[in-house]
Design an enzyme around this catalytic site. Structure first.
Site, PDB file in Angstrom:
ATOM      1  CG  ASP A   1      -1.519   1.037   1.497  1.00  0.00           C
ATOM      2  OD1 ASP A   1      -2.375   2.422  -0.351  1.00  0.00           O
ATOM      3  OD2 ASP A   1      -2.626   0.984   2.132  1.00  0.00           O
TER       4      ASP A   1
ATOM      5  CG  ASP B   1      -3.900   4.613  -3.404  1.00  0.00           C
ATOM      6  OD1 ASP B   1      -4.621   2.809  -3.586  1.00  0.00           O
ATOM      7  OD2 ASP B   1      -3.383   4.775  -2.675  1.00  0.00           O
ATOM      8  CD  GLU B   2      -5.578  -1.009  -0.640  1.00  0.00           C
ATOM      9  OE1 GLU B   2      -5.718  -1.576   0.474  1.00  0.00           O
ATOM     10  OE2 GLU B   2      -6.932   0.083  -0.840  1.00  0.00           O
TER      11      GLU B   2
END
Length: 405
Positions: free
Chosen positions: A20, A110-111
């Site tokens: 993350d 983003d993860e």
């Protein structure tokens, strides 16, 4: 740069990584402008889209109004969002993920979850792979990333949340419940503010408190689905595997509105813009859906959800907009009394177009040809080349980058 690394030591090892990126939008801004490094950064002026950890330490939070954020952090540097830069950074990070293992399940730009269980002979232990992944993301993309390592997806995500920012945390199987049970109930996946408060009022403040209750008691308290879900997670029972190429269950978009009152006409225009954006994405991805869901957030930060399921799946802008407008009209009395700070719309129960049974063209106003023509114009000349009359001169908000479907 602060690097925090924790590890419980045990003979057994976990195999799932939850990677993350830290304060993603703000970190990209700090990467690209050295003057912002180490300083409180807010992305977005009207509403906080993201903020650096320096700003978070001073009380700034995502989705907070810009005025409130500047009151809490007068020294903050406010920058306009650059969605193209964030999308480019996301693609570069996912290239690192895919170079690490072929088993990658993206959750957002983003993860992601990564399964590294079969790489021991060629890449080392999961913790060694996680260390190398963090170093590669920093070296190749210039961004800090936190990684949680565990046996289940749920616990890997919890671990990364605790290790933030810029950290690494492994929870081996032998220490799972020892790690999990002292945590606050809000750490359970799916527990929001309302459910957390419901649990706390009954004296259930820690995950261990929830684990001690029989499943039947949780079902009676929260309902069948939520009760069974939380009982399983409190014992770290999460059998879900990594799903590569998993298609999204819904396609949606939302718009933060700030705290100023909005007329029904303004809300209708915003809703129409969101529906245009969503249905174009659906057609581009070859998806159709049946359930239209309206999400609202009020001045006191409480939320409401309204939904309607259509008799058959559709990707038609007109059909989705009619349904969304009906849901908004039904919620108007609540909006009038409580104010509105966010509106969102999504279409769920998605199906692939190839799997659909075609309906007979009895509806002369279906507008399939119009939708296709508008999509072609926007594809060729840009999304702002043609728009609805009610949207002329109105700010339609930002288009947040998302993973491809």
């Amino acid at each position: 740069m602060r690097v925090c690394e924790h590890m419980f030591v045990a003979a057994d090892t976990a195999k799932i990584l939850h990677a993350d990126l830290d304060a993603f939008y703000a970190s990209v801004e700090q990467r690209d402008d050295p003057r912002l490094r180490g300083r409180p950064v807010i992305v977005g002026a009207g509403v906080v889209l993201a903020c650096s950890y320096e700003a978070k330490a001073l009380g700034v939070r995502t989705a907070m109004s810009g005025g409130q954020a500047r009151q809490r952090c007068p020294q903050a540097i406010v920058v306009e969002p650059r969605m193209s830069a964030y999308l480019e950074a996301s693609r570069a990070v996912f290239k690192v993920f895919e170079d690490t293992t072929p088993l990658v399940e993206g959750l957002s730009i983003d993860e992601a979850f990564l399964d590294v269980g079969g790489l021991a002979k060629i890449s080392g232990t999961p913790v060694e792979i996680a260390r190398r992944l963090r170093a590669d993301v920093l070296a190749r993309v210039g961004l800090p990333i936190t990684v949680g390592v565990a046996r289940t997806k749920f616990l890997a995500k919890v671990a990364s949340g605790i290790a933030k920012p810029d950290g690494l945390l492994e929870v081996p199987p032998a220490y799972e419940l020892e790690f999990l049970h002292p945590l606050d109930v809000s750490r359970l996946w799916g527990v929001g503010e309302v459910t957390a408060e419901k649990l706390r009022t009954r004296g259930l403040t820690k995950v261990g408190d929830v684990a001690q209750l029989p499943e039947a008691a949780l079902v009676a308290m929260l309902g069948r689905a939520s009760g069974r879900h939380l009982h399983a997670l409190a014992h770290n029972r999460d059998p879900r595997p990594i799903e590569v190429g998993k298609r999204r269950r819904s396609i949606g978009s939302q718009r933060a509105l700030g705290r100023s009152p909005k007329s029904p006409a303004t809300l209708d225009a915003i809703l129409a813009g969101l529906v245009d954006r969503i249905t174009r994405r659906m057609r581009s991805a070859g998806r159709s859906g049946r359930t239209v869901t309206l999400r609202l957030r009020f001045d006191d930060f409480t939320r409401a959800t309204r939904s309607h399921t259509l008799p058959q799946a559709t990707d038609q802008t007109r059909a989705v907009l009619i349904t969304a407008r009906a849901l908004l009209a039904a919620a108007q009395p609540l909006i009038t009394t409580q104010g509105l700070t966010m509106i969102g719309i999504s279409v769920g129960n998605l199906e692939n177009e190839a799997a659909l049974q075609l309906a007979l063209p009895f509806d002369k106003a279906a507008n399939n040809e119009l939708d296709a023509a508008l999509d072609q114009v926007k594809d060729k000349f840009g999304t702002n080349a043609i728009t609805r009359g009610i949207l002329l001169g109105r700010d339609q908000g930002l288009t947040v980058p998302m993973l491809p479907d």
